[in-house]
Scaffold this motif. Structure first.
Motif, mmCIF file in Angstrom:
data_model
loop_
_atom_site.group_PDB
_atom_site.id
_atom_site.type_symbol
_atom_site.label_atom_id
_atom_site.label_comp_id
_atom_site.label_asym_id
_atom_site.label_seq_id
_atom_site.Cartn_x
_atom_site.Cartn_y
_atom_site.Cartn_z
ATOM 1 N N ARG A 67 0.831 -1.206 0.000
ATOM 2 C CA ARG A 67 0.000 0.000 0.000
ATOM 3 C C ARG A 67 0.871 1.265 0.000
ATOM 4 N NH1 ARG A 67 -2.801 -1.323 3.927
ATOM 5 N NH2 ARG A 67 -4.602 -2.156 2.811
ATOM 6 N N ASP A 87 -9.815 -13.663 -3.234
ATOM 7 C CA ASP A 87 -9.844 -12.613 -2.221
ATOM 8 C C ASP A 87 -8.475 -11.950 -2.077
ATOM 9 O OD1 ASP A 87 -12.523 -12.808 -1.642
ATOM 10 O OD2 ASP A 87 -12.249 -14.172 0.058
ATOM 11 N N ARG A 90 -8.256 -9.495 -4.920
ATOM 12 C CA ARG A 90 -9.128 -8.343 -4.670
ATOM 13 C C ARG A 90 -8.490 -7.399 -3.646
ATOM 14 N NH1 ARG A 90 -12.995 -11.019 -3.306
ATOM 15 N NH2 ARG A 90 -14.140 -11.120 -5.273
ATOM 16 N N THR A 91 -7.918 -7.967 -2.591
ATOM 17 C CA THR A 91 -7.292 -7.155 -1.557
ATOM 18 C C THR A 91 -6.115 -6.354 -2.102
ATOM 19 O OG1 THR A 91 -7.944 -8.719 0.174
ATOM 20 C CG2 THR A 91 -6.110 -7.241 0.676
ATOM 21 N N LYS A 94 -7.286 -3.506 -4.318
ATOM 22 C CA LYS A 94 -7.791 -2.417 -3.473
ATOM 23 C C LYS A 94 -6.643 -1.667 -2.809
ATOM 24 C CE LYS A 94 -12.379 -4.242 -2.333
ATOM 25 N NZ LYS A 94 -13.268 -4.725 -1.240
ATOM 26 N N ALA A 95 -5.526 -2.356 -2.593
ATOM 27 C CA ALA A 95 -4.367 -1.721 -1.954
ATOM 28 C C ALA A 95 -3.586 -0.827 -2.914
ATOM 29 C CB ALA A 95 -3.434 -2.783 -1.375
#
Length: 285
Positions: A67, A87, A90-91, A94-95
């Motif tokens: 991130r 997942d 997806r994580t 999003k990061a």
């Protein structure tokens, strides 16, 4: 003609950028966030971030570092290491990453590539392939008959022409041989929906003696998706070879950039002088 991409790679271990030789003997190369910011300012086309021990240690990727890295750059970011589920992908998206790179999970469960491509789009899904040259006679006995017939090993002439070898795909950070032939596997991952391949020669990795042009060309010619040459870069001239003789779409490097031997901008200028189409806009201002 499409511009060829120059991609620095951050191999990250315990929150630090490292670089080794043949996937071992790791040497510290700095803080990933600081290194990423430097490559952004130098005009890199993309950045690859690999948590190189996540799969081997069976843990999740270091998300906070991902991130923070994504926050200091605007170029496309590919992240890999320890990705096992939709997942996880997806994580990471999003990061802040643009693409994810899968290796071990793809080999263990090939259908995962198709599921990921259908869910997030092929443009997001990169498959890392880490092959090592292995004599045909040394094929791992426990791996025989593991793969479908169309993925069985194919002999390829070695550099010296004295023996037959195949390019054995390794997983878990290069620690585990699979008996799976790299060219056959590259064709398979394209059929399953991967949008790009990062091909890292374990034999050349960190040696700075040049990319393995033979395997780079073989894989690039076998698929229609982009292939990123990786492993062995010691100079811009090596990149010229990979992007021309090796027919790669992009060249990835680490050591020559991490330790200040070459900057991204001077590398691009040398490539342009050699007739390789590269994007120069960001480094001419």
């Amino acid at each position: 003609m499409l511009a060829k991409r120059i991609i620095p790679c951050l191999d990250v271990h315990a929150g630090r950028v490292v670089k080794g030789i043949n996937f071992v003997n790791l040497r510290d190369a700095g803080d990933p966030v600081e290194v990423a910011a430097r490559y952004e300012s130098e005009g890199a086309d993309e950045l690859v971030f690999l948590d190189i021990t996540a799969s081997h240690e069976e843990r999740e990727i270091i998300l906070d570092v991902v991130r923070r890295t994504s926050e200091v750059i605007f170029m496309p970011l590919t992240v890999g290491g320890g990705i096992r589920t939709l997942d996880d992908i997806r994580t990471l998206l999003k990061a802040g990453c643009d693409k994810v790179s899968i290796n071990s999970a793809a080999v263990k469960t090939p259908e995962f590539i198709r599921e990921a491509a259908l869910r997030f789009g092929s443009q997001c899904i990169v498959v890392n392939i880490d092959p090592r040259r292995v004599p045909i006679d040394n094929e791992p006995a426990e791996m025989k008959d593991k793969w479908p017939e169309h993925l069985q090993v194919r002999p390829h002439a070695s550099r010296d022409g004295q023996s037959e070898v195949y390019w054995d795909v390794h997983i878990n950070g290069g620690r585990l041989p699979t008996g799976l032939d790299a060219v056959a596997w590259a064709k398979e991952v394209e059929q399953l929906g991967a949008g790009e391949i990062v091909l890292t020669s374990m034999d050349a990795d960190g040696t700075k003696d040049g990319y393995d042009i033979e395997i780079t060309r073989a894989v690039s010619d076998a698929v229609t998706i982009p292939v990123v040459a990786s492993g062995g870069c010691g100079s811009p001239d090596h990149m010229v070879e990979a992007l021309t003789d090796g027919n790669a779409s992009a060249a990835l490097a680490a050591s020559i950039f991490h330790y200040g031997e070459y900057t991204i901008d001077e590398t691009k200028r040398q490539l342009a002088a050699a007739g390789v189409p590269v994007r120069l806009e960001t480094v001419l201002s």
